[in-house]
Motif scaffolding. Structure first.
Motif, PDB file in Angstrom:
ATOM      1  N   UNK A   1     -12.326  -4.530 -11.944  1.00 45.32           N
ATOM      2  CA  UNK A   1     -12.024  -5.880 -12.340  1.00 45.32           C
ATOM      3  C   UNK A   1     -10.735  -5.913 -13.184  1.00 45.32           C
ATOM      4  N   UNK A   2     -10.566  -4.884 -14.044  1.00 44.15           N
ATOM      5  CA  UNK A   2      -9.348  -4.827 -14.863  1.00 44.15           C
ATOM      6  C   UNK A   2      -8.107  -4.710 -13.988  1.00 44.15           C
ATOM      7  N   UNK A   3      -8.219  -3.885 -12.931  1.00 41.60           N
ATOM      8  CA  UNK A   3      -7.080  -3.699 -12.032  1.00 41.60           C
ATOM      9  C   UNK A   3      -6.725  -5.034 -11.376  1.00 41.60           C
ATOM     10  N   UNK A   4      -7.737  -5.761 -10.932  1.00 41.05           N
ATOM     11  CA  UNK A   4      -7.506  -7.060 -10.302  1.00 41.05           C
ATOM     12  C   UNK A   4      -6.874  -8.040 -11.286  1.00 41.05           C
ATOM     13  N   UNK A   5      -7.391  -8.053 -12.535  1.00 44.06           N
ATOM     14  CA  UNK A   5      -6.820  -8.926 -13.561  1.00 44.06           C
ATOM     15  C   UNK A   5      -5.364  -8.553 -13.832  1.00 44.06           C
ATOM     16  N   UNK A   6      -5.102  -7.237 -13.966  1.00 43.40           N
ATOM     17  CA  UNK A   6      -3.722  -6.786 -14.208  1.00 43.40           C
ATOM     18  C   UNK A   6      -2.809  -7.152 -13.062  1.00 43.40           C
ATOM     19  N   UNK A   7      -3.322  -7.008 -11.845  1.00 47.13           N
ATOM     20  CA  UNK A   7      -2.527  -7.344 -10.671  1.00 47.13           C
ATOM     21  C   UNK A   7      -2.153  -8.831 -10.676  1.00 47.13           C
ATOM     22  N   UNK A   8      -3.141  -9.701 -10.941  1.00 47.68           N
ATOM     23  CA  UNK A   8      -2.856 -11.131 -10.949  1.00 47.68           C
ATOM     24  C   UNK A   8      -1.952 -11.526 -12.113  1.00 47.68           C
ATOM     25  N   UNK A   9      -2.083 -10.831 -13.238  1.00 49.15           N
ATOM     26  CA  UNK A   9      -1.183 -11.078 -14.360  1.00 49.15           C
ATOM     27  C   UNK A   9       0.246 -10.713 -13.969  1.00 49.15           C
ATOM     28  N   UNK A  54       3.876  -1.532  -7.107  1.00 49.10           N
ATOM     29  CA  UNK A  54       4.056  -0.373  -6.223  1.00 49.10           C
ATOM     30  C   UNK A  54       3.045   0.715  -6.567  1.00 49.10           C
ATOM     31  N   UNK A  55       2.881   1.003  -7.843  1.00 49.03           N
ATOM     32  CA  UNK A  55       1.922   2.027  -8.267  1.00 49.03           C
ATOM     33  C   UNK A  55       0.503   1.651  -7.887  1.00 49.03           C
ATOM     34  N   UNK A  56       0.171   0.381  -8.010  1.00 53.17           N
ATOM     35  CA  UNK A  56      -1.161  -0.089  -7.628  1.00 53.17           C
ATOM     36  C   UNK A  56      -1.400   0.106  -6.135  1.00 53.17           C
ATOM     37  N   UNK A  57      -0.403  -0.197  -5.322  1.00 53.37           N
ATOM     38  CA  UNK A  57      -0.522  -0.015  -3.867  1.00 53.37           C
ATOM     39  C   UNK A  57      -0.677   1.462  -3.538  1.00 53.37           C
ATOM     40  N   UNK A  58       0.116   2.321  -4.169  1.00 53.91           N
ATOM     41  CA  UNK A  58       0.033   3.748  -3.896  1.00 53.91           C
ATOM     42  C   UNK A  58      -1.309   4.326  -4.347  1.00 53.91           C
ATOM     43  N   UNK A  59      -1.822   3.838  -5.481  1.00 57.65           N
ATOM     44  CA  UNK A  59      -3.096   4.341  -5.983  1.00 57.65           C
ATOM     45  C   UNK A  59      -4.260   3.953  -5.074  1.00 57.65           C
ATOM     46  N   UNK A  60      -4.166   2.793  -4.465  1.00 55.34           N
ATOM     47  CA  UNK A  60      -5.259   2.330  -3.601  1.00 55.34           C
ATOM     48  C   UNK A  60      -5.026   2.636  -2.127  1.00 55.34           C
ATOM     49  N   UNK A  61      -3.902   3.232  -1.780  1.00 58.98           N
ATOM     50  CA  UNK A  61      -3.578   3.529  -0.375  1.00 58.98           C
ATOM     51  C   UNK A  61      -4.660   4.337   0.342  1.00 58.98           C
ATOM     52  N   UNK A  62      -5.253   5.360  -0.295  1.00 59.96           N
ATOM     53  CA  UNK A  62      -6.284   6.113   0.430  1.00 59.96           C
ATOM     54  C   UNK A  62      -7.487   5.260   0.860  1.00 59.96           C
ATOM     55  N   UNK A  63      -7.762   4.187   0.130  1.00 55.80           N
ATOM     56  CA  UNK A  63      -8.888   3.312   0.472  1.00 55.80           C
ATOM     57  C   UNK A  63      -8.474   2.167   1.405  1.00 55.80           C
ATOM     58  N   UNK A  64      -7.188   2.026   1.658  1.00 49.88           N
ATOM     59  CA  UNK A  64      -6.707   0.938   2.506  1.00 49.88           C
ATOM     60  C   UNK A  64      -6.965   1.230   3.978  1.00 49.88           C
ATOM     61  N   UNK A  65      -6.924   0.184   4.767  1.00 48.80           N
ATOM     62  CA  UNK A  65      -7.009   0.313   6.215  1.00 48.80           C
ATOM     63  C   UNK A  65      -5.640   0.796   6.678  1.00 48.80           C
ATOM     64  N   UNK A  66      -5.612   1.940   7.343  1.00 48.69           N
ATOM     65  CA  UNK A  66      -4.343   2.533   7.785  1.00 48.69           C
ATOM     66  C   UNK A  66      -4.297   2.499   9.311  1.00 48.69           C
ATOM     67  N   UNK A  67      -3.195   1.967   9.825  1.00 41.92           N
ATOM     68  CA  UNK A  67      -2.994   1.919  11.268  1.00 41.92           C
ATOM     69  C   UNK A  67      -1.678   2.614  11.598  1.00 41.92           C
ATOM     70  N   UNK A  68      -1.672   3.370  12.678  1.00 35.81           N
ATOM     71  CA  UNK A  68      -0.467   4.038  13.156  1.00 35.81           C
ATOM     72  C   UNK A  68       0.055   3.298  14.371  1.00 35.81           C
ATOM     73  N   UNK A  69       1.350   3.047  14.361  1.00 37.20           N
ATOM     74  CA  UNK A  69       2.003   2.427  15.511  1.00 37.20           C
ATOM     75  C   UNK A  69       3.070   3.394  15.983  1.00 37.20           C
ATOM     76  N   UNK A  70       2.931   3.866  17.218  1.00 35.59           N
ATOM     77  CA  UNK A  70       3.963   4.696  17.812  1.00 35.59           C
ATOM     78  C   UNK A  70       4.913   3.764  18.555  1.00 35.59           C
TER      79      UNK A  70
END
Length: 192
Positions: A1-9, A54-70
């Motif tokens: 919840x703190x991360x979400x609050x910080x993100x919106x701030x 940017x740091x928030x995106x990188x920290x949560x990247x492993x949990x994100x939906x990842x798609x590869x486009x060739x």
């Protein structure tokens, strides 16, 4: 919840800063280029918010939906197909595209480009000559960093070690090309 609050701030702060007057920039001795400079603290605040997102995106990247486009058999333009082998798309849990990373053909180069988005708006680009080996670990690695607000380059840092003949010309080139490229990659990502 703190991360979400910080993100919106961060988003609220970035939104309040985006209406500041943009003036022509200056080139600093360390090869940083500041385009928007109503005052140094305004640019520093924008860059700080950009770095947090940017740091928030990188920290949560492993949990994100990842798609590869060739690109070989995709709807990408011929120039994209010739330059890049594939693109990884990172979407958050709501399906919003937060980042795309482009990879070269194997054995041709190690260069990668990463585009970061907030509400499908470009806010950061990272270009690295050794990016294929730095997945989510590019902090402190040599490269070029570009901070954008409303498709305007507000700060450019070149840590690549490249010797540029005309840094101002290079800045103008990136200002013109990166937002256009980001929109193209975003269109491909949206189609997935």
């Amino acid at each position: 919840m703190r991360v979400l609050f910080s993100f919106f701030t961060c988003l609220l702060f970035l939104y309040s800063c985006k209406n500041s007057a943009i003036k022509t920039g200056e080139i600093q001795a360390d090869k940083s280029v500041v385009i928007s400079k109503p005052d140094t603290t305004g640019v520093a605040a924008l860059v700080g918010q950009s770095e947090l997102m940017k740091s928030s995106i990188e920290a949560t990247a492993p949990a994100m939906i990842k798609q590869e486009v060739f690109f070989k058999n995709s709807e990408a333009s011929e120039s994209v197909k010739q330059e890049w082998m594939k693109m990884n798309i990172y979407k958050d849990s709501s399906g919003a595209i937060r980042r795309v990373k482009l990879y070269p053909y194997t054995g041709v180069s190690e260069r990668s480009e990463e585009y970061y988005f907030d509400n499908e708006k470009l806010f950061f680009v990272y270009i690295s000559d050794h990016g294929i080996s730095t997945e989510n670990k590019d902090e402190g690695k040599p490269g070029k960093e570009f901070h954008f607000v409303q498709d305007r380059l507000v700060k450019y840092d070149d840590y690549s070690g490249d010797k540029e003949l005309d840094i101002e010309q290079e800045r103008k080139m990136y200002q013109a090309s990166l937002p256009v490229q980001a929109k193209g990659y975003m269109a491909i990502a949206r189609a997935r």
